[in-house]
Motif scaffolding. Structure first.
Motif, short mmCIF file in Angstrom:
data_model
loop_
_atom_site.label_atom_id
_atom_site.label_comp_id
_atom_site.label_asym_id
_atom_site.label_seq_id
_atom_site.Cartn_x
_atom_site.Cartn_y
_atom_site.Cartn_z
N LEU A 60 0.81 -1.30 0.32
CA LEU A 60 0.18 0.45 -0.68
C LEU A 60 0.79 1.36 0.02
O LEU A 60 0.14 2.13 -0.86
CB LEU A 60 -1.00 -0.04 0.71
N GLY A 61 2.25 1.63 0.25
CA GLY A 61 3.18 2.74 0.79
C GLY A 61 3.54 2.41 -0.51
O GLY A 61 5.00 2.28 -0.46
N LEU A 62 3.19 2.78 -1.61
CA LEU A 62 4.81 2.71 -3.60
C LEU A 62 4.43 4.29 -2.76
O LEU A 62 3.40 4.87 -2.57
CB LEU A 62 3.89 2.24 -4.33
N PRO A 63 6.25 4.21 -3.12
CA PRO A 63 5.54 5.64 -4.62
C PRO A 63 5.64 6.12 -5.89
O PRO A 63 4.84 5.42 -6.11
CB PRO A 63 7.61 5.82 -4.84
N GLY A 64 4.45 7.33 -5.21
CA GLY A 64 3.93 7.92 -6.69
C GLY A 64 2.16 7.98 -6.24
O GLY A 64 2.06 7.77 -4.73
N MET A 65 2.06 6.60 -7.19
CA MET A 65 0.57 6.21 -6.91
C MET A 65 0.83 4.83 -5.77
O MET A 65 1.32 4.16 -6.38
CB MET A 65 0.13 5.71 -8.15
N ASP A 66 -0.01 5.05 -5.32
CA ASP A 66 0.08 4.53 -3.56
C ASP A 66 -0.73 2.82 -4.14
O ASP A 66 -1.33 2.92 -5.42
CB ASP A 66 -0.33 4.90 -2.01
N GLY A 67 -0.63 1.85 -3.57
CA GLY A 67 -1.11 0.90 -4.13
C GLY A 67 -2.54 0.92 -4.09
O GLY A 67 -3.13 0.03 -4.67
N LEU A 68 -3.65 1.74 -2.76
CA LEU A 68 -5.13 2.40 -2.83
C LEU A 68 -5.65 2.81 -3.84
O LEU A 68 -6.19 2.18 -4.87
CB LEU A 68 -5.27 3.06 -1.49
N GLU A 69 -5.20 3.69 -4.59
CA GLU A 69 -5.13 4.03 -5.77
C GLU A 69 -5.01 3.27 -7.07
O GLU A 69 -5.97 2.80 -7.90
CB GLU A 69 -4.21 5.19 -5.62
N VAL A 70 -4.05 1.85 -6.82
CA VAL A 70 -4.05 0.93 -7.88
C VAL A 70 -4.85 0.04 -7.61
O VAL A 70 -5.52 0.63 -8.96
CB VAL A 70 -2.91 0.28 -7.84
N THR A 71 -5.42 -0.41 -6.74
CA THR A 71 -6.34 -0.88 -6.22
C THR A 71 -7.95 -0.70 -6.35
O THR A 71 -8.60 -1.14 -7.60
CB THR A 71 -6.52 -1.50 -5.16
N ARG A 72 -8.00 1.37 -7.09
CA ARG A 72 -9.14 2.12 -7.18
C ARG A 72 -9.33 1.84 -8.52
O ARG A 72 -10.34 1.21 -9.17
CB ARG A 72 -9.16 2.86 -6.58
N ARG A 73 -8.68 1.24 -9.53
CA ARG A 73 -8.10 1.57 -10.13
C ARG A 73 -8.35 0.09 -11.14
O ARG A 73 -9.19 0.30 -12.36
CB ARG A 73 -7.26 2.65 -11.40
N LEU A 74 -7.74 -0.28 -10.88
CA LEU A 74 -7.85 -2.06 -11.44
C LEU A 74 -9.71 -2.04 -10.84
O LEU A 74 -9.95 -2.92 -12.12
CB LEU A 74 -7.30 -2.89 -10.11
N LYS A 75 -10.22 -2.43 -10.20
CA LYS A 75 -11.52 -2.89 -9.53
C LYS A 75 -12.67 -1.77 -9.72
O LYS A 75 -13.46 -2.28 -10.35
CB LYS A 75 -11.86 -2.52 -8.34
N ALA A 76 -12.51 -0.75 -10.75
CA ALA A 76 -13.15 0.63 -11.63
C ALA A 76 -12.66 -0.33 -13.08
O ALA A 76 -14.29 0.03 -14.24
CB ALA A 76 -12.49 1.71 -11.68
#
Length: 100
Positions: free
Chosen positions: A53-69
């Motif tokens: 979840l603590g990634l630089p730039g786009m964090d893991g929460l945002e990646v997951t949101r985009r994936l699930k959308a």
């Protein structure tokens, strides 16, 4: 063989997890940031994602949101990885779409 995408920005953690998972029979693909993770999801089509979840730039929460959308990719289970183990962190991960 189950294909797994490991999204982890700490090289030592990524290597340790990759080795352990490969010994257990997973085909492991590793990426270290959110933008690369989204590209890898399209390229690799993993069966499962372990998401820091603590990634630089786009964090893991945002990646997951985009994936699930994305209807074509939302079925991929995402398991959150984080050093922050508070209930609020768990709630944020689940709200973003992580499965566990």
């Amino acid at each position: 063989m189950v294909s797994l995408l490991l999204v982890e920005d700490n090289p030592a953690n990524a290597e340790m997890l990759r080795r352990r998972l490969e010994r257990r029979g997973f085909e492991v693909h590793v990426t270290a940031d959110g933008s690369d993770a989204l590209a890898a999801i399209t390229r690799v089509a993993p069966d499962l994602i372990l998401m820091d979840l603590g990634l630089p730039g786009m964090d893991g929460l945002e990646v997951t949101r985009r994936l699930k959308a994305d209807p074509a990719r939302r079925r991929i289970p995402v398991i959150a990885l984080t050093a922050h183990a508070l209930r609020t962190d768990e709630a944020r991960a689940l709200e973003a779409g992580c499965d566990a």
